[in-house]
Scaffold this motif. Structure first.
Motif, PDB file in Angstrom:
ATOM      1  N   GLY A   6      44.094  39.962  44.312  1.00  8.82           N
ATOM      2  CA  GLY A   6      42.883  39.334  43.809  1.00  8.82           C
ATOM      3  C   GLY A   6      41.721  40.297  43.737  1.00  8.82           C
ATOM      4  N   ASP A   7      41.596  41.134  44.738  1.00  8.70           N
ATOM      5  CA  ASP A   7      40.545  42.148  44.763  1.00  8.70           C
ATOM      6  C   ASP A   7      40.716  43.135  43.620  1.00  8.70           C
ATOM      7  N   LEU A   8      41.945  43.558  43.368  1.00  5.39           N
ATOM      8  CA  LEU A   8      42.203  44.521  42.295  1.00  5.39           C
ATOM      9  C   LEU A   8      41.916  43.929  40.921  1.00  5.39           C
ATOM     10  N   ILE A   9      42.290  42.664  40.730  1.00  8.20           N
ATOM     11  CA  ILE A   9      42.051  42.036  39.425  1.00  8.20           C
ATOM     12  C   ILE A   9      40.565  41.949  39.130  1.00  8.20           C
ATOM     13  N   GLU A  10      39.770  41.545  40.138  1.00  2.34           N
ATOM     14  CA  GLU A  10      38.336  41.478  39.883  1.00  2.34           C
ATOM     15  C   GLU A  10      37.771  42.864  39.618  1.00  2.34           C
ATOM     16  N   SER A  11      38.260  43.873  40.345  1.00  6.93           N
ATOM     17  CA  SER A  11      37.808  45.242  40.104  1.00  6.93           C
ATOM     18  C   SER A  11      38.135  45.683  38.680  1.00  6.93           C
ATOM     19  N   LEU A  12      39.313  45.291  38.198  1.00  8.07           N
ATOM     20  CA  LEU A  12      39.708  45.631  36.826  1.00  8.07           C
ATOM     21  C   LEU A  12      38.752  44.997  35.821  1.00  8.07           C
ATOM     22  N   PHE A  13      38.455  43.732  35.994  1.00  7.87           N
ATOM     23  CA  PHE A  13      37.557  43.061  35.059  1.00  7.87           C
ATOM     24  C   PHE A  13      36.151  43.650  35.129  1.00  7.87           C
ATOM     25  N   LYS A  14      35.691  44.026  36.315  1.00  8.61           N
ATOM     26  CA  LYS A  14      34.367  44.630  36.430  1.00  8.61           C
ATOM     27  C   LYS A  14      34.326  45.977  35.724  1.00  8.61           C
ATOM     28  N   ARG A  15      35.397  46.745  35.820  1.00  9.33           N
ATOM     29  CA  ARG A  15      35.442  48.029  35.129  1.00  9.33           C
ATOM     30  C   ARG A  15      35.449  47.836  33.616  1.00  9.33           C
ATOM     31  N   GLN A  16      36.194  46.837  33.162  1.00  5.13           N
ATOM     32  CA  GLN A  16      36.216  46.571  31.722  1.00  5.13           C
ATOM     33  C   GLN A  16      34.845  46.124  31.228  1.00  5.13           C
ATOM     34  N   ALA A  17      34.098  45.421  32.084  1.00  5.54           N
ATOM     35  CA  ALA A  17      32.767  44.959  31.712  1.00  5.54           C
ATOM     36  C   ALA A  17      31.683  45.983  32.030  1.00  5.54           C
ATOM     37  N   ASP A  18      32.076  47.099  32.679  1.00  2.71           N
ATOM     38  CA  ASP A  18      31.145  48.148  33.091  1.00  2.71           C
ATOM     39  C   ASP A  18      30.059  47.581  34.019  1.00  2.71           C
ATOM     40  N   ILE A  19      30.506  46.815  35.017  1.00  5.49           N
ATOM     41  CA  ILE A  19      29.618  46.191  35.992  1.00  5.49           C
ATOM     42  C   ILE A  19      30.072  46.604  37.388  1.00  5.49           C
ATOM     43  N   LYS A  20      29.131  47.007  38.231  1.00  2.23           N
ATOM     44  CA  LYS A  20      29.484  47.432  39.581  1.00  2.23           C
ATOM     45  C   LYS A  20      29.735  46.238  40.495  1.00  2.23           C
ATOM     46  N   ASP A  21      28.818  45.274  40.496  1.00  2.00           N
ATOM     47  CA  ASP A  21      28.940  44.068  41.309  1.00  2.00           C
ATOM     48  C   ASP A  21      28.801  42.850  40.409  1.00  2.00           C
ATOM     49  N   SER A  22      29.453  41.757  40.803  1.00  2.00           N
ATOM     50  CA  SER A  22      29.371  40.538  39.996  1.00  2.00           C
ATOM     51  C   SER A  22      28.007  39.878  40.111  1.00  2.00           C
ATOM     52  N   GLY A  23      27.267  40.210  41.177  1.00  2.00           N
ATOM     53  CA  GLY A  23      25.947  39.640  41.380  1.00  2.00           C
ATOM     54  C   GLY A  23      25.237  40.348  42.518  1.00  2.00           C
ATOM     55  N   THR A  24      24.071  39.840  42.899  1.00  2.00           N
ATOM     56  CA  THR A  24      23.270  40.464  43.959  1.00  2.00           C
ATOM     57  C   THR A  24      22.887  39.442  45.028  1.00  2.00           C
ATOM     58  N   LEU A  25      23.656  38.373  45.137  1.00  2.00           N
ATOM     59  CA  LEU A  25      23.299  37.284  46.048  1.00  2.00           C
ATOM     60  C   LEU A  25      23.310  37.718  47.505  1.00  2.00           C
TER      61      LEU A  25
END
Length: 273
Positions: free
Chosen positions: A224-243
């Motif tokens: 699960g961690d790797l999949i989210e990391s993959l999507f963040k890289r594809q979106a060129d985003i470091k973190d999904s948010g700043t909460l």
């Protein structure tokens, strides 16, 4: 950063424990559903959806789906099928990790595909939680599932820092190492066995089953961690948010949980625990 992560965790852990252990299942389902919808909001951003109206409409669709599934929660076949669909998705996601650039282009078709994937990530995890919470000793089993993931994160962090040399998936998540994986499996498995003992799973064969449950849950959490990391890289985003200071957004904190919960529930059912 480490100090920030520790302070944030110290604030969040008591709140998480209260949500898991104190409310009745219907209220627990509502609270978790709202949290998951907030994470879904971050997911729509990773998918490349920029218009707030479109993102809000997708959240409304997700909410309606959760409402329909809530009415089916008392039917064991529906609940089990929904959770099993989540496990099937996570197994399929291994192919996505092997094809790093799949659906990376910022097209409408790819955005829709990723939005649909989001349903396969969030909905089965929610079903796993509410179904397990409503069972005998359910809140404690929910707590154990989350503790396994937390232990895996801790074991991976420290073993990776101390011994990490060989990278796990350098193109997707350069910070993850095989040493981190081994530390996660060891600590997560140990927590699972101890938790099983405290939940009166005492037969030696059953304790071996608890070890297997912990190992599978940890493996799913890493996926699960790797999949989210993959999507963040594809979106060129470091973190999904700043909460959460030092932790990123909700999705950054829950990515492992989304994958771990369906695996935990299905293996628990298969082993008769």
């Amino acid at each position: 950063m480490l100090v920030q992560r520790i302070l944030t965790a110290l604030l969040l852990i008591p709140l998480a424990l209260a949500v898991m252990l104190l409310p009745p299942t219907w209220l627990f389902g509502v609270i978790v559903g709202l949290v998951f919808l907030a994470a879904q909001w971050e997911w729509t951003r990773l998918c490349g959806v920029r218009k707030r109206a479109t993102r809000a409409a997708w959240l409304l669709l997700t909410l309606i789906l959760l409402g329909v599934l809530w009415t089916l929660r008392t039917h064991p076949w529906a609940w089990t099928l929904g959770v099993a669909v989540g496990v099937l998705w996570w197994l399929t996601s291994l192919l996505w990790l092997r094809n790093y650039s799949f659906a990376a282009a910022p097209t409408r078709e790819n955005a829709l595909l990723k939005l649909l994937v989001g349903l396969l990530i969030f909905v089965p995890a929610w079903l796993a939680l509410i179904g397990m919470h409503g069972q005998p000793h359910g809140p404690w089993w929910v707590l154990l599932a989350i503790l396994i993931v937390w232990a895996a994160d801790t074991g991976a962090y420290f073993s990776g820092r101390l011994f990490g040399k060989r990278k796990l998936a350098p193109r997707i998540s350069p910070g993850k190492t095989w040493a981190g994986v081994y530390g996660a499996l060891a600590l997560g498995g140990a927590v699972s066995v101890v938790g099983g003992w405290l939940l009166h799973v005492r037969h030696p064969a059953a304790l071996l089953g608890m070890l297997l449950l912990g190992v599978v849950t940890v493996a799913a959490s890493i996926l699960g961690d790797l999949i989210e990391s993959l999507f963040k890289r594809q979106a060129d985003i470091k973190d999904s948010g700043t909460l959460f200071p030092g932790h990123g957004g909700l999705l950054d904190r829950l990515d492992s949980v989304f994958a771990a919960l369906p695996a935990f529930v299905i293996v628990k059912l298969l082993l008769g625990l």
